[in-house]
Every structure is written in structure tokens, then in C-alpha cells.
Design a protein around this motif. Structure first.
Motif, PDB file in Angstrom:
ATOM      1  N   SER A   1       7.288  -3.457  -3.684  1.00  0.00           N
ATOM      2  CA  SER A   1       6.897  -4.789  -4.429  1.00  0.00           C
ATOM      3  C   SER A   1       7.559  -6.106  -3.982  1.00  0.00           C
ATOM      4  CB  SER A   1       7.553  -4.380  -6.081  1.00  0.00           C
ATOM      5  OG  SER A   1       6.989  -5.261  -6.745  1.00  0.00           O
TER       6      SER A   1
ATOM      7  N   TYR B   1       3.699  -8.616  -6.636  1.00  0.00           N
ATOM      8  CA  TYR B   1       2.523  -7.485  -5.969  1.00  0.00           C
ATOM      9  C   TYR B   1       3.271  -6.225  -5.868  1.00  0.00           C
ATOM     10  CZ  TYR B   1       0.605 -12.042  -3.793  1.00  0.00           C
ATOM     11  OH  TYR B   1       0.248 -13.255  -3.560  1.00  0.00           O
ATOM     12  N   TYR B   2       2.480  -5.305  -5.999  1.00  0.00           N
ATOM     13  CA  TYR B   2       2.838  -3.917  -5.844  1.00  0.00           C
ATOM     14  C   TYR B   2       2.031  -3.084  -4.976  1.00  0.00           C
ATOM     15  CZ  TYR B   2       5.099  -5.250 -10.381  1.00  0.00           C
ATOM     16  OH  TYR B   2       5.971  -5.835 -11.252  1.00  0.00           O
TER      17      TYR B   2
ATOM     18  N   ASP C   1      -0.181   0.387  -4.132  1.00  0.00           N
ATOM     19  CA  ASP C   1      -0.832   1.031  -5.145  1.00  0.00           C
ATOM     20  C   ASP C   1      -0.112   1.981  -5.682  1.00  0.00           C
ATOM     21  OD1 ASP C   1      -3.847   0.629  -3.383  1.00  0.00           O
ATOM     22  OD2 ASP C   1      -3.000  -0.818  -4.848  1.00  0.00           O
TER      23      ASP C   1
ATOM     24  N   LYS D   1       2.064   0.876  -8.656  1.00  0.00           N
ATOM     25  CA  LYS D   1       1.403  -0.085  -9.806  1.00  0.00           C
ATOM     26  C   LYS D   1       1.135   0.514 -10.980  1.00  0.00           C
ATOM     27  CE  LYS D   1      -1.319  -2.629  -7.552  1.00  0.00           C
ATOM     28  NZ  LYS D   1      -2.681  -3.022  -6.753  1.00  0.00           N
TER      29      LYS D   1
END
Lengths: 107, 121
Positions: B49, B59-60, B62, B65
Motif C-alpha cells: 500500500s 493505493y492498494y 489487489d 484491497k
């Protein structure tokens, strides 16, 4: 996702030998490729930035080259303290990714 | 001297939660983007992340997330990772890493020592 493939996965080397590790990207990343050294139970340490730029405090026997999709980390005259895992990393495109690593062992 | 000290790891059951912290010193924390990167036992590095210097952009990966939340407190020079709905596959050493950006691009230049998260019943 950009996949980075390193070769070899493992290398057993005699002191003073030259070591070459390659990193191939699944698509062009320009020079957004960096190399890290990780010794057992330690965090990664930045060795080379932007494919070929040296880092202050890192011995001059470490060098990098390449651009686009093919990159190389070279260790000239390996020393015992260089036993570690080496990772390439691309910072040009999300998700940022790492190669699977190359373990260098001293014979 | 730049220092990043990770903490908060431990043993947690599948489905449980954990909050990791990263205490920063030796630089102006609020001027740098920060990230979490993990490493499963005996495996390679995986970016988890990112959070921008202001906290306004995150942002992460997938794989995390919807389960993990990154945050920061610039007044306390601290970075956090709230991990919910933990799975066995989240077992790893978690490193915080500073993201340094210049006209050439960005990279992770300093890393914490890591904190081990073990998800097991």
C-alpha cells in the motif's frame, strides 16, 4: 502488472569472482529499475537506483546497467559480506513490483 | 539519521484484525509519501500500500484491497496499516518504506526493520 523475472534464482560463488544477475521486465520501464540487497533478518538496502546510478556509501564493486526491459546487476570481485538476496524493483507503473530474488551464497 | 521503526505485529486468528505502526524520525515526515511492503516467510518482496505525503492519495495491491487501510498522522510522525479480515496468506514481515521522489522518478530509499504478522488458528 509488470512482471520482473530475475536469473538465476541462486548462485554459489567463490570470493573475488564476478557475479552477474539479470532482471527482465514484461514491458518497457525505461530506467525506473532499482536494485536492493537483503541480508538474513534485515530490511532491504538500496544498492543501485534508476538502473545504473550509484548510491552513496555502497561499495564501487556494485554496478548496474540496462534500460527498457533488460537490466543487469554486477558485483565485481565478490566479498564474503556480499552473501545476501538481491531484488530488482520497478517503480514506474502501479502496482510497483519486485523480482523474485536471487540468493548469492559464498563458496 | 533517518529511522523507521515498525511495530504492532503478532499472532492473530484468521478473520481477525491488527494495526501496524511505523514511527519515523530524522526527516520531515510530512513531506514524504510512505508505503508498506511485505515479505512472506522465505519468499520475496510484495508491495502492499501507498499513501501520499498529505494522506490525500492512497493505493492498494489487489490482494489487500477492501481489507487493509493505510493512514498517517503527520503530527505524530507515524504511519499505520489497519488490517482486517486477515487470512493465512497475509502472514509476513511487514516493512514500512519511505518513497523518495526526484525529477528522475521515485523509489523506496529507507525501510523499517519490519514487524512479523502471523495469521493462524
Amino acid at each position: 502488472e509488470i512482471v520482473l523475472t530475475q536469473s538465476p534464482d541462486f548462485q554459489s560463488v567463490t570470493p573475488k569472482e564476478k557475479v552477474t544477475i539479470t532482471c527482465r521486465a514484461s514491458q518497457s520501464i525505461g530506467s525506473s529499475l532499482h536494485w536492493y540487497q537483503q541480508k538474513p533478518d534485515q530490511s532491504p538496502k538500496l544498492l543501485i537506483k534508476y538502473a545504473s546510478q550509484s548510491i552513496s556509501g555502497v561499495p564501487s564493486r556494485f554496478s548496474g546497467s540496462g534500460s527498457g526491459t533488460d537490466f543487469t546487476l554486477t558485483i565485481n570481485s565478490l566479498e564474503a559480506e556480499d552473501a545476501a538476496a538481491y531484488y530488482c524493483h520497478q517503480s514506474g507503473s502501479l502496482p510497483w513490483t519486485f523480482g523474485q530474488g536471487t540468493k548469492v551464497e559464498i563458496k | 539519521e533517518v529511522q523507521l521503526v515498525d511495530s504492532g505485529g503478532g499472532l492473530v486468528q484468521p478473520g481477525g484484525s491488527l494495526r501496524l505502526s511505523c514511527a519515523a524520525s530524522g526527516f520531515t515526515f510530512g513531506s514524504y509519501d510512505m508505503n508498506w511492503v511485505r515479505q512472506a516467510p522465505g519468499k520475496g518482496l510484495e508491495w502492499v500500500s501507498h499513501i501520499s505525503y498529505s494522506g490525500g492519495t492512497v493505493y492498494y495491491a489487489d490482494s489487500v484491497k477492501g481489507r487493509f487501510t493505510i493512514s498517517r498522522d503527520n503530527a505524530k510522525n507515524s504511519l499505520y496499516l489497519q488490517m482486517n479480515s486477515l487470512r493465512a496468506g497475509d502472514t509476513a514481515v511487514y516493512f514500512c518504506a519511505r518513497r523518495y521522489c526526484s525529477s528522475t522518478g521515485c523509489l523506496f530509499d529507507y525501510w523499517g526493520q519490519g514487524t512479523l504478522v502471523t495469521v493462524s488458528s
